[in-house]
Structure formats: structure tokens, C-alpha cells
Design an enzyme around this catalytic site. Structure first.
Site, PDB file in Angstrom:
ATOM      1  N   GLY A  34       0.749  -1.348   0.062  1.00 46.35           N
ATOM      2  CA  GLY A  34      -0.105  -0.001   0.014  1.00 46.35           C
ATOM      3  C   GLY A  34       1.041   1.216   0.109  1.00 46.35           C
ATOM      4  O   GLY A  34       2.122   1.012  -0.034  1.00 46.35           O
ATOM      5  N   ASP A 149     -10.768   8.135   1.354  1.00 42.67           N
ATOM      6  CA  ASP A 149     -10.038   7.263   0.048  1.00 42.67           C
ATOM      7  C   ASP A 149     -10.875   6.185  -0.155  1.00 42.67           C
ATOM      8  O   ASP A 149     -10.408   5.222  -0.324  1.00 42.67           O
ATOM      9  CB  ASP A 149      -8.685   7.214   0.584  1.00 42.67           C
ATOM     10  CG  ASP A 149      -7.909   6.892  -0.505  1.00 42.67           C
ATOM     11  OD1 ASP A 149      -8.100   7.315  -1.578  1.00 42.67           O
ATOM     12  OD2 ASP A 149      -6.528   6.375  -0.389  1.00 42.67           O
TER      13      ASP A 149
HETATM   14  O1  ACK Z   1      -6.022  -6.360  -3.521  1.00 41.66           O
HETATM   15  P1  ACK Z   1      -4.941  -6.943  -2.231  1.00 41.66           P
HETATM   16  O2  ACK Z   1      -4.666  -8.461  -2.564  1.00 41.66           O
HETATM   17  O3  ACK Z   1      -5.788  -6.755  -1.082  1.00 41.66           O
HETATM   18  O4  ACK Z   1      -3.646  -5.914  -2.273  1.00 41.66           O
HETATM   19  C1  ACK Z   1      -3.886  -5.287  -1.100  1.00 41.66           C
HETATM   20  C2  ACK Z   1      -2.633  -4.982  -0.338  1.00 41.66           C
HETATM   21  O5  ACK Z   1      -2.927  -5.933   1.033  1.00 41.66           O
HETATM   22  C3  ACK Z   1      -2.259  -3.518   0.122  1.00 41.66           C
HETATM   23  O6  ACK Z   1      -3.248  -3.045   0.690  1.00 41.66           O
HETATM   24  C4  ACK Z   1      -4.229  -6.371   0.960  1.00 41.66           C
HETATM   25  N1  ACK Z   1      -5.089  -6.410   1.992  1.00 41.66           N
HETATM   26  C5  ACK Z   1      -4.761  -5.247   2.703  1.00 41.66           C
HETATM   27  N2  ACK Z   1      -5.526  -5.586   4.071  1.00 41.66           N
HETATM   28  C6  ACK Z   1      -5.887  -7.065   4.007  1.00 41.66           C
HETATM   29  C7  ACK Z   1      -6.699  -7.744   4.843  1.00 41.66           C
HETATM   30  N3  ACK Z   1      -7.222  -7.268   5.885  1.00 41.66           N
HETATM   31  N4  ACK Z   1      -6.734  -9.056   4.498  1.00 41.66           N
HETATM   32  C8  ACK Z   1      -6.304  -9.370   3.349  1.00 41.66           C
HETATM   33  N5  ACK Z   1      -5.646  -8.730   2.450  1.00 41.66           N
HETATM   34  C9  ACK Z   1      -5.481  -7.549   2.750  1.00 41.66           C
HETATM   35  C10 ACK Z   1      -4.823  -5.771  -0.254  1.00 41.66           C
END
Ligand code: ACK
Length: 302
Positions: A34, A149
Site C-alpha cells: 500500500g 479514500d
Molecule cells: O488487492 P489486495 O490483494 O488486497 O492488495 C492489497 C494489499 O494488501 C495492500 O493493501 C491487501 N490487504 C490489505 N488488508 C488486507 C486484509 N485485512 N486481508 C487481506 N488482504 C489485505 C490488499
């Protein structure tokens, strides 16, 4: 600030606990990146699967957002908000521990780069869930806030395709800014309300606009983000407006849905997306009204 302090109900994790849970932040456990750093998948000794957000540097902005995020979501409990289990501030590290969301982000699911297929029932559930989560932030929580956001990468999906809003690093308390002009505009191109992007005028109606973009992306399967080199600010929303004027609004529906959608519900979702992305913030509904419109319990203004 007092309110925020009272809301702090998070668990403190130790560095060793999180190191063990993520196999020493192994690359193989990395879920993604992120703006703030990396997110890792982990498992606690009691078997709970977690997502650990690790701040990349001790940058001022990062620190501020981290502290902001803990304050914003600790104690917030809603089925459509990603639950924060706790944090760790040991060894100069800043880490946030969340419930794990099995199906990643809505952005990924809509991009076609995911094995997940979102049928009409799933899209409807995701759209209404996102609206409910945002309504709770605006009006239902003890501390009312503006997310700032809202976008498809910040809508995560659990195993049952429930949508949960994440990434509260940019959130602001309602009272803080809605009466004056914000000097520092933060958000994402393609999702930002015009009055906020151009004049820094921030109210909950800026979130409503972003939600409208998300809803339009859900129903169309297309992105509103500008292609590189183009000066078009909101291609999908503009296309939808043109179609509306021609009376061909159903043309926006994702062709991948191939007739499985309920046309009454799809039309409702499109019209809600259009009213939420109205250029005039006072013509946009409140999120509580948008929820009712999506459910057919309230008339959608033309
Ligand atoms: O689309 P994604 O796989 O889902 O890519 C982003 C990445 O981390 C950066 O934000 C994943 N992500 C964020 N928080 C979580 C969560 N709580 N559980 C699973 N994936 C997450 C998000």
C-alpha cells in the site's frame, strides 16, 4: 482527541508474536503493498488468521497516518468495516493487525486478474455492504468520520464476499474539517469529488461521490481511472452521463454478466451511482439515503 482516546480498545501485540505469525515477514506471506508499506498474512498461535500492515519507514507522514488509523478504527465494530485486532509499536516498528480478508480487494476481483467471478448477487451484496459501512462511518459510529479514500482497492472481500472498508489512514473526524477549506487534499484520482479535488472542500458528500464511482465500477466492470496521458478526469462517469442523456443507460452494464443480472436492480445501482456522482454535492444523497435507494425503499432523484 478525547473521544479518540476513549475509543482505544485495541490489543497490543509483541514484535515476536507478529514475527512468528508471519514467519519473520517472509516474502511468501506478502499480500501486497500500500502507500504506507507492506501487508503480510499471518497466523496467531490460537489459529486466528491475520493481516499485518507494516509501515515501511518512519516517515513523518507514515507515522501520522499510522496513529491516525489506530485512533480512527479502534473500537469501531461493523460488519462492513475491516476489524482492527490491534497494533505493535516495538523495536521502532509500527504495525497494524487486522482480520484477514480471504478474497482480497474489490479492485482485484473486478480487474479480471482474479479467479474470483462476481455474479450479480455478489455485486449487489458488495455494493450495498460498502454503502452500509460508509453510512456507519458517517452517521452510525460514536465518532463520526469522513473516510477520504473510498475506492475499489480499499474495499476488501471476506470468504463469503462480504464487503468491508479498509485503510482509514486518511480518515478525518467529521467536526475537524467539514466547516472549513482543507489545505492539503489527499485521495485518489478518479474517485475524488470535484469540489474536494479543486477547492479542498471536504464534507461527507466527498465520500458519497467516491462511493458513486465504486458503484459504477461494480455494475460496469470498468475502471474510472484515467489512462496515462489523458486529461479526462472521470471517463466512466462521463460515459454513463452521456448514455443517460441518450436513454441508453443499461449499456453500461458489464457484458460479463450476460443477462444474469436483474435489470431493475442493475438500473437502480446505475441511477444511485449517477446521483452520488452529481457535480453538486448538495444534490448527492446521504449514505443512509443511498442505502435505501439501493434497496428500493426510497425513490432515486432524476
Ligand atoms: O488487492 P489486495 O490483494 O488486497 O492488495 C492489497 C494489499 O494488501 C495492500 O493493501 C491487501 N490487504 C490489505 N488488508 C488486507 C486484509 N485485512 N486481508 C487481506 N488482504 C489485505 C490488499
Amino acid at each position: 482527541r478525547d473521544l479518540r482516546a476513549q475509543g482505544l480498545q485495541t490489543v497490543c501485540f509483541t514484535w515476536r508474536q507478529l514475527q512468528a505469525a508471519t514467519n519473520n515477514f517472509d516474502e511468501a506471506n506478502k499480500l501486497g503493498e500500500g502507500g504506507f508499506g507492506s501487508v503480510f498474512k499471518g497466523e496467531l498461535t490460537d489459529g486466528t488468521i491475520i493481516a499485518v500492515k507494516k509501515l515501511s519507514s518512519k516517515s513523518c507522514q507514515g507515522n501520522r497516518e499510522f496513529v491516525n488509523e489506530i485512533g480512527m478504527i479502534s473500537g469501531l465494530n461493523h460488519p462492513n468495516l475491516v476489524k482492527l485486532y490491534g497494533c505493535c509499536v516495538e523495536k521502532d516498528q509500527l504495525l497494524l493487525v487486522y482480520e484477514y480478508m480471504e478474497n482480497n480487494s474489490l479492485a482485484l476481483a473486478l480487474s479480471g486478474n482474479s479467479s474470483l467471478k462476481l455474479d450479480w448477487a455478489a455485486r449487489k451484496k458488495i455494493c450495498t455492504g460498502t454503502a452500509r459501512g460508509l453510512d456507519f462511518l458517517h452517521e452510525g459510529a460514536a465518532i463520526r468520520m469522513i473516510h477520504r479514500d473510498i475506492k475499489t482497492p480499499n474495499v476488501l472481500l471476506d470468504a463469503d464476499l462480504n464487503a468491508k472498508i479498509s485503510d482509514f489512514g486518511l480518515a478525518r473526524l467529521h467536526e475537524e474539517e467539514h466547516t472549513h477549506i482543507s489545505t492539503k487534499v489527499a485521495g485518489t484520482i478518479g474517485y475524488m469529488a470535484p469540489e474536494y479535488a479543486l477547492m479542498g472542500h471536504l464534507t461527507e458528500k466527498a465520500d458519497v461521490y467516491s462511493f458513486g464511482v465504486v458503484a459504477m465500477e461494480i455494475v460496469s466492470g470498468k475502471s474510472n481511472t484515467t489512462q496515462k496521458g489523458s486529461d479526462d478526469n472521470a471517463p466512466l462517469i462521463k460515459w454513463a452521463m452521456t448514455l443517460q442523456q441518450k436513454g441508453d443507460i443499461m449499456e453500461i452494464v458489464d457484458p460479463k454478466l450476460e443477462g444474469e443480472f436483474n435489470s431493475l436492480e442493475a438500473e437502480r445501482m446505475i441511477r444511485v451511482a449517477l446521483v452520488c456522482t452529481n457535480a453538486n454535492p448538495s444534490s448527492r444523497p446521504l449514505m443512509s439515503e443511498a442505502v435505501k435507494m439501493l434497496e428500493g425503499e426510497m425513490e432515486i432523484p432524476q
